[in-house]
Design a protein around this motif. Structure first.
Motif, PDB file in Angstrom:
ATOM      1  N   PHE A 156       0.833  -1.194   0.000  1.00  0.00           N
ATOM      2  CA  PHE A 156       0.000   0.000   0.000  1.00  0.00           C
ATOM      3  C   PHE A 156       0.872   1.251   0.000  1.00  0.00           C
ATOM      4  O   PHE A 156       1.511   1.578   0.992  1.00  0.00           O
ATOM      5  N   HIS A 157       0.911   1.921  -1.126  1.00  0.00           N
ATOM      6  CA  HIS A 157       1.694   3.141  -1.277  1.00  0.00           C
ATOM      7  C   HIS A 157       1.009   4.030  -2.325  1.00  0.00           C
ATOM      8  O   HIS A 157       0.077   3.580  -3.022  1.00  0.00           O
ATOM      9  N   PRO A 158       1.418   5.284  -2.463  1.00  0.00           N
ATOM     10  CA  PRO A 158       0.693   6.221  -3.327  1.00  0.00           C
ATOM     11  C   PRO A 158       0.573   5.798  -4.786  1.00  0.00           C
ATOM     12  O   PRO A 158      -0.389   6.191  -5.455  1.00  0.00           O
ATOM     13  N   SER A 159       1.500   5.005  -5.292  1.00  0.00           N
ATOM     14  CA  SER A 159       1.418   4.593  -6.695  1.00  0.00           C
ATOM     15  C   SER A 159       0.380   3.499  -6.923  1.00  0.00           C
ATOM     16  O   SER A 159       0.044   3.193  -8.073  1.00  0.00           O
ATOM     17  N   ASN A 160      -0.139   2.917  -5.852  1.00  0.00           N
ATOM     18  CA  ASN A 160      -1.193   1.912  -5.972  1.00  0.00           C
ATOM     19  C   ASN A 160      -2.559   2.474  -5.611  1.00  0.00           C
ATOM     20  O   ASN A 160      -3.490   1.719  -5.301  1.00  0.00           O
ATOM     21  N   ILE A 161      -2.659   3.787  -5.668  1.00  0.00           N
ATOM     22  CA  ILE A 161      -3.940   4.474  -5.448  1.00  0.00           C
ATOM     23  C   ILE A 161      -4.172   5.409  -6.626  1.00  0.00           C
ATOM     24  O   ILE A 161      -3.317   6.232  -6.953  1.00  0.00           O
ATOM     25  N   ILE A 162      -5.324   5.268  -7.279  1.00  0.00           N
ATOM     26  CA  ILE A 162      -5.654   6.098  -8.440  1.00  0.00           C
ATOM     27  C   ILE A 162      -6.771   7.059  -8.073  1.00  0.00           C
ATOM     28  O   ILE A 162      -7.790   6.658  -7.500  1.00  0.00           O
ATOM     29  N   SER A 163      -6.567   8.318  -8.395  1.00  0.00           N
ATOM     30  CA  SER A 163      -7.566   9.362  -8.152  1.00  0.00           C
ATOM     31  C   SER A 163      -8.337   9.623  -9.440  1.00  0.00           C
ATOM     32  O   SER A 163      -7.754   9.934 -10.479  1.00  0.00           O
ATOM     33  N   HIS A 164      -9.658   9.477  -9.356  1.00  0.00           N
ATOM     34  CA  HIS A 164     -10.514   9.674 -10.538  1.00  0.00           C
ATOM     35  C   HIS A 164     -11.837  10.277 -10.097  1.00  0.00           C
ATOM     36  O   HIS A 164     -12.542   9.711  -9.259  1.00  0.00           O
TER      37      HIS A 164
END
Length: 261
Positions: A156-164
């Motif tokens: 779990f880190h920022p590159s595995n979270i997508i903002s849409h």
């Protein structure tokens, strides 16, 4: 009909992501994860099963679909930017707060049909190519951390979270397991520390102040375990510094702790 491996797919697909084990392409409105040649098909089947379990929760995730090619997974395509891009390129000031809030959502879920962290970590640690003292310490720390049945992402880190569209989606669940959330927090800290010390420090501050009943001594032990395992994955001096800092406990011989800037 062959949905994937036809000439149109090969000629029209657009690469949108690449990792150590697979490349992700956009085609016909869906994302397709194409694994490297030689990647074990049973691991792909396991990833499908993990995603099926996660999709049955209320968490914001993409759905996976089988294809007629065993080394390719079809996925819902989520357009947008990663939280990493939002933080580093967009100068978003509350990214780590958003990250931790999402992680807390994950930890509200338990008893999903997934393997347990402890059963996976014990053989991983035992098989490491490192000093026996380090392995023994990691196994002891593992035995001293209370078990649980909480869902943990474990990558779990920022590159595995997508903002849409003002909503976050969590991706890449292949490492998901059940267990003590402190392992999830520890691995996130180690990954952040490797990438950006300031983000890791902010994350640690938030863990201390906004996670209920956070046992910092247990977190230290989990960080040592995850840093040791990360050494196998990535190597690097940053991880070694974490091992030096978090390897010292009251039951170990005293030594001078290092300060990490």
């Amino acid at each position: 009909m062959a949905v994937i491996m036809n000439e149109r797919f090969v000629s029209e697909r657009k690469e949108i992501g690449k990792g150590r084990q697979a490349t992700v392409y956009l085609w016909n409105g869906f994302a397709f994860k194409v694994y490297n040649e030689g990647y074990p098909p049973q691991w792909i089947d396991f990833e499908m099963q993990v995603q099926k379990q996660i999709s049955q929760t209320a968490l914001p995730v993409a759905k996976y679909y089988k294809t007629d090619c065993p080394h390719i997974i079809k996925m819902d395509y989520i357009s947008g930017v990663t939280l990493s891009e939002k933080i580093l390129e967009g100068q978003y000031q509350h990214g780590i707060e958003d990250l931790l809030n999402l992680q807390k959502q994950i930890h509200r879920i338990d008893n999903v049909d997934l393997p347990h962290i402890r059963k996976c970590l014990e053989p991983e640690i035992s098989g490491l190519n490192c000093a026996e003292e380090q392995k023994a310490r990691a196994l002891r720390f593992l035995s001293e951390i209370e078990d649980a049945n909480t869902l943990c992402h474990l990558d779990f880190h920022p590159s595995n979270i997508i903002s849409h569209n003002d909503m976050y989606y969590i991706i890449d669940w292949i490492n998901a397991r059940l267990g003590q959330p402190i392992f999830d927090y520890a691995r996130t800290f180690v990954i952040l520390f490797e990438a950006a010390h300031a983000l890791a420090e902010r994350y640690m501050e938030l863990l201390k102040t906004s996670v209920d009943d956070m046992d910092m001594s247990q977190l230290d032990k989990a960080i040592y375990i995850m840093a040791l395992l990360r050494t196998k994955e990535m190597g690097g001096s940053n991880t070694s510094r974490l091992l030096a800092k978090y390897g010292n406990t009251p039951s170990d011989p005293p030594f001078t702790r290092v300060n990490i800037p």
